[in-house]
Design a protein around this motif. Structure first.
Motif, PDB file in Angstrom:
ATOM      1  N   LEU A  60       0.822  -1.206   0.000  1.00  0.00           N
ATOM      2  CA  LEU A  60       0.000   0.000   0.000  1.00  0.00           C
ATOM      3  C   LEU A  60       0.862   1.265   0.000  1.00  0.00           C
ATOM      4  N   LEU A  61       1.854   1.270   0.893  1.00  0.00           N
ATOM      5  CA  LEU A  61       2.593   2.509   1.115  1.00  0.00           C
ATOM      6  C   LEU A  61       3.562   2.832  -0.025  1.00  0.00           C
ATOM      7  N   GLY A  64       1.736   4.395  -2.882  1.00  0.00           N
ATOM      8  CA  GLY A  64       1.358   5.776  -2.571  1.00  0.00           C
ATOM      9  C   GLY A  64       2.539   6.718  -2.732  1.00  0.00           C
ATOM     10  N   ILE A  65       3.707   6.285  -2.243  1.00  0.00           N
ATOM     11  CA  ILE A  65       4.908   7.129  -2.341  1.00  0.00           C
ATOM     12  C   ILE A  65       5.264   7.367  -3.811  1.00  0.00           C
ATOM     13  N   LEU A  67       3.324   7.218  -6.443  1.00  0.00           N
ATOM     14  CA  LEU A  67       2.332   8.107  -7.079  1.00  0.00           C
ATOM     15  C   LEU A  67       2.579   9.560  -6.710  1.00  0.00           C
ATOM     16  N   LEU A  68       2.893   9.784  -5.432  1.00  0.00           N
ATOM     17  CA  LEU A  68       3.108  11.166  -4.983  1.00  0.00           C
ATOM     18  C   LEU A  68       4.377  11.737  -5.626  1.00  0.00           C
ATOM     19  N   SER A 145      -4.368   7.235 -10.574  1.00  0.00           N
ATOM     20  CA  SER A 145      -4.918   7.850  -9.358  1.00  0.00           C
ATOM     21  C   SER A 145      -4.720   6.891  -8.202  1.00  0.00           C
ATOM     22  N   ILE A 146      -4.844   7.433  -6.995  1.00  0.00           N
ATOM     23  CA  ILE A 146      -4.625   6.611  -5.800  1.00  0.00           C
ATOM     24  C   ILE A 146      -5.679   5.517  -5.701  1.00  0.00           C
ATOM     25  N   LEU A 150      -5.204   1.454  -5.698  1.00  0.00           N
ATOM     26  CA  LEU A 150      -5.672   0.548  -4.637  1.00  0.00           C
ATOM     27  C   LEU A 150      -6.303  -0.709  -5.233  1.00  0.00           C
TER      28      LEU A 150
ATOM     29  N   ASP B  83      -6.480  13.243  -3.644  1.00  0.00           N
ATOM     30  CA  ASP B  83      -5.949  13.238  -5.011  1.00  0.00           C
ATOM     31  C   ASP B  83      -6.252  14.566  -5.687  1.00  0.00           C
ATOM     32  N   LYS B 160      -1.648  12.332  -0.348  1.00  0.00           N
ATOM     33  CA  LYS B 160      -2.262  11.005  -0.439  1.00  0.00           C
ATOM     34  C   LYS B 160      -1.465   9.919   0.288  1.00  0.00           C
ATOM     35  N   VAL B 161      -0.136  10.111   0.395  1.00  0.00           N
ATOM     36  CA  VAL B 161       0.662   9.099   1.106  1.00  0.00           C
ATOM     37  C   VAL B 161       0.282   9.098   2.588  1.00  0.00           C
ATOM     38  N   LEU B 164      -2.982   7.440   2.948  1.00  0.00           N
ATOM     39  CA  LEU B 164      -2.932   5.975   2.974  1.00  0.00           C
ATOM     40  C   LEU B 164      -2.550   5.475   4.356  1.00  0.00           C
TER      41      LEU B 164
END
Lengths: 238, 242
Positions: A60-61, A64-65, A67-68, A145-146, A150, B83, B160-161, B164
Motif C-alpha cells: 500500500l505505502l 502511494g509514495i 504516485l506522490l 490515481s490513488i 488501490l 488526489d 495522499k501518502v 494511505l
C-alpha cells in the motif's frame, strides 16, 4: 553510497509522513487484541497477522509514495542525477522493510517473546516486505490515481494470498509451493516453532526468485516511465 | 443545482475510467451478495469441520459489515479528495460557480447518499441483519460515518501518502462494534470515543427484547458524537484549504 543516501532520504520521508507514528498506534492495538486470543490459537493468528499487515505494508505505502513522487515531479530531478533505477527501487524496499521489521517485532515481543527461529523470522519479514513493496510499485506505475492504484494492487496481490487457505487447512495443494507467500508463511512461522534448514532454504529460495521476477517487472515499468532515448542510446537517467 | 449536475456527470464519467469509484458502488454490493449467498454454506462448512456455529455470531458479523460499508465509501471519497487536492483540482473548482463550498457539500453528500442506499440494501437483502427497514436509527449513525472518515483523511493528511497511512487508523474503528459486542459494561464505554461504537450499541439494544430509555439516550449521545466530530473535522479541513 547513493543507495544509502536514498535509503536515509526515504526513512526521513516516511517519518515525516507519520508512518512510524501510525504503526506504533496500530501495533499497540494489535498487541491488545492478541492478548485476548486463547494460547491455543495465538501462534496461527500471530503468523497470519504478521503476514497480512507488517510484512505486506509496502504493498500500500510504496505505491502511494511512487504516485506522490511522480505527481510532484520529483523524478524529473531525481533521475537527472546519477541515481540508477535499481538503486531507487532498492532504497524503497530497504526503508519499508525496516518499518515492517520494527512493526513485526513491536507486535511479537510483547505477545510471544523472542521468536523461536529469529533469523528465519527476520528474513521472512524482510523478503516478504521486499516482494510486496515491488508489487505495490509495479501497480502504482500502471495507475493514474490513488484509487485506481488501490484496486490494481489488491488485484495483483490477491492471487498470492491463496496459500493462506492451506495454512488454515481449508484447501491444500502442492501447487502452493510455487507461491512466494508459501515461503513467507513458513519463515514467519519461525516465530512460534523451530524451522528445519530444508524448509528455511526452500522458503528463502522461492521468495528470492519471486523478488527477482517482480523486481525486473518493476524495473521495466519504471524504466518505461522515466527513461528517454537520447540519440538512439538508452541511458538510465532523463 | 446545475452546478452539482455537472460535477455528478463528471464523476459518472470518471467512474468508468477510475475503477475505485465503481468499487464504491460495487464493493458494498459485493459485501451484500457475499453475505447473502456465502454465509449459509460457509457456516455449514465450518460447523461440519470444527463444530463451531458461525451463525451464533450473526449479529456481530452484521455489525461489522454495517460498519465496513461507510468505511469503504468514506475512505475512497477521502482519498479521491486528497488526489484532487494534490493535483490542485479543488483550486479549479473554486473559481467555477460551484466554488469551494459547493465542492465540499457535493463531495460529502454523495457518499451519504450511496451509503444510505447500500446500508438499506444490506439490511433488507443480506439475510443476517436482525433489523427491519423501519429500525433505521443505527443506520442513520452508520451513514454519517462515510463523510466523517472522508473528512478525517482530508483534515489530517497533507497528501495522499499520509492519507494511505491514516486510512490504517480508520480500519481500527472496527473495534467499536467488537467492543460493543464482546466487552462487558462498563469497560465497553471506553470505546465510546470511537464513533462506530454508538450505532453498534444501539443496534444491539434494538435487537435485545427489553425496551428502555437507553435506546433514546444511546441514539442522542451517538448523534451528538457524530455531529461534533463532523463539525470539528469540517472546520479543520476548511482551515487547511485556506
Amino acid at each position: 553510497m547513493k543507495t544509502w543516501k536514498l535509503f536515509i532520504f526515504d526513512m526521513r520521508f516516511q517519518w515525516k509522513q507519520r508512518f512510524y507514528v501510525v504503526y506504533l498506534f496500530v501495533c499497540s492495538v494489535y498487541v491488545g487484541i492478541l492478548h485476548a486470543i486463547p494460547d491455543s490459537r495465538l501462534g496461527k493468528v500471530l503468523v497470519l497477522l504478521t503476514f497480512s499487515d507488517p510484512s505486506a505494508l509496502g504493498l500500500l505505502l510504496a505505491g502511494g509514495i511512487v504516485l506522490l513522487e511522480r505527481g510532484q515531479g520529483i523524478w524529473n530531478s531525481l533521475f537527472a542525477t546519477p541515481v540508477k533505477l535499481w538503486e531507487y527501487l532498492l532504497a524503497k524496499c530497504l526503508s519499508l522493510s525496516l518499518l515492517s521489521l520494527a512493526a513485526a517485532f513491536a507486535i511479537h515481543l510483547p505477545v510471544s517473546g523472542w521468536p523461536v527461529s529469529p533469523l528465519y523470522f527476520t528474513l521472512g519479514i524482510v523478503l516478504t516486505s521486499f516482494f510486496f513493496t515491488l508489487i505495490g510499485i509495479a501497480a502504482a506505475l500502471g495507475s493514474h490515481s490513488i484509487n485506481g492504484f488501490l484496486i490494481r494492487s489488491q488485484a495483483y496481490a490477491l492471487v498470492f494470498v491463496l496459500p493462506v487457505l492451506g495454512y488454515l487447512n481449508v484447501f491444500d495443494t502442492p501447487l502452493y509451493m510455487l507461491f512466494p507467500s508459501q515461503g513467507s508463511l513458513l519463515l514467519l512461522s519461525g516465530s512460534v516453532h523451530l524451522l528445519s534448514h530444508e524448509d528455511g532454504g526452500y522458503a528463502i529460495a522461492v521468495l528470492v526468485v519471486w523478488i527477482g521476477i517482480v523486481g525486473s517487472l518493476a524495473m521495466r515499468l519504471l524504466s518505461a516511465t522515466v527513461r528517454n532515448t537520447d540519440g538512439g542510446r538508452r541511458h538510465e537517467q532523463i | 443545482m446545475n452546478k452539482y449536475k455537472a460535477l455528478l456527470y463528471c464523476d459518472m464519467r470518471n467512474a468508468a475510467r477510475d475503477p475505485m469509484l465503481l468499487l464504491i458502488l460495487a464493493g458494498p454490493l459485493l459485501l451484500v451478495l457475499t453475505t447473502r449467498l456465502g454465509m449459509p454454506p460457509l457456516s455449514n462448512w465450518i460447523a461440519d469441520k470444527t463444530g463451531y456455529d458461525l451463525l451464533a455470531y450473526k449479529a456481530f458479523i452484521s455489525l461489522l459489515i454495517q460498519a465496513l460499508i461507510p468505511q469503504l465509501i468514506g475512505a475512497a471519497t477521502g482519498l479521491l479528495m486528497l488526489d484532487e487536492r494534490d493535483e490542485r483540482i479543488i483550486d479549479c473548482y473554486a473559481v467555477t460557480p460551484l466554488r469551494k463550498r459547493g465542492y465540499i457539500v457535493y463531495r460529502l453528500i454523495l457518499p451519504v447518499g450511496i451509503c444510505c442506499g447500500m446500508s438499506l440494501l444490506f439490511v433488507s437483502a443480506s439475510g443476517i441483519s436482525g433489523l427491519t427497514v423501519g429500525q433505521t436509527l443505527p443506520l442513520l449513525l452508520f451513514v454519517l460515518e462515510a463523510p466523517l472518515f472522508a473528512l478525517f483523511l482530508v483534515a489530517f493528511a497533507a497528501n495522499k501518502v499520509e492519507g494511505l497511512a491514516l486510512s490504517k487508523l480508520i480500519s481500527l474503528t472496527l473495534l467499536g462494534p467488537a467492543c460493543a459486542y464482546f466487552v462487558a459494561e462498563p469497560w465497553q464505554w471506553l470505546a465510546g470515543l470511537l464513533p462506530t461504537y454508538w450505532p453498534s450499541k444501539l443496534y444491539l439494544e434494538l435487537a435485545a427484547a427489553d425496551n428502555g430509555w437507553q435506546r433514546q439516550a444511546i441514539f442522542a449521545i451517538g448523534l451528538s458524537v457524530h455531529l461534533l466530530l463532523l463539525y470539528d473535522l469540517l472546520r479543520r479541513f476548511v482551515n487547511r484549504m485556506e
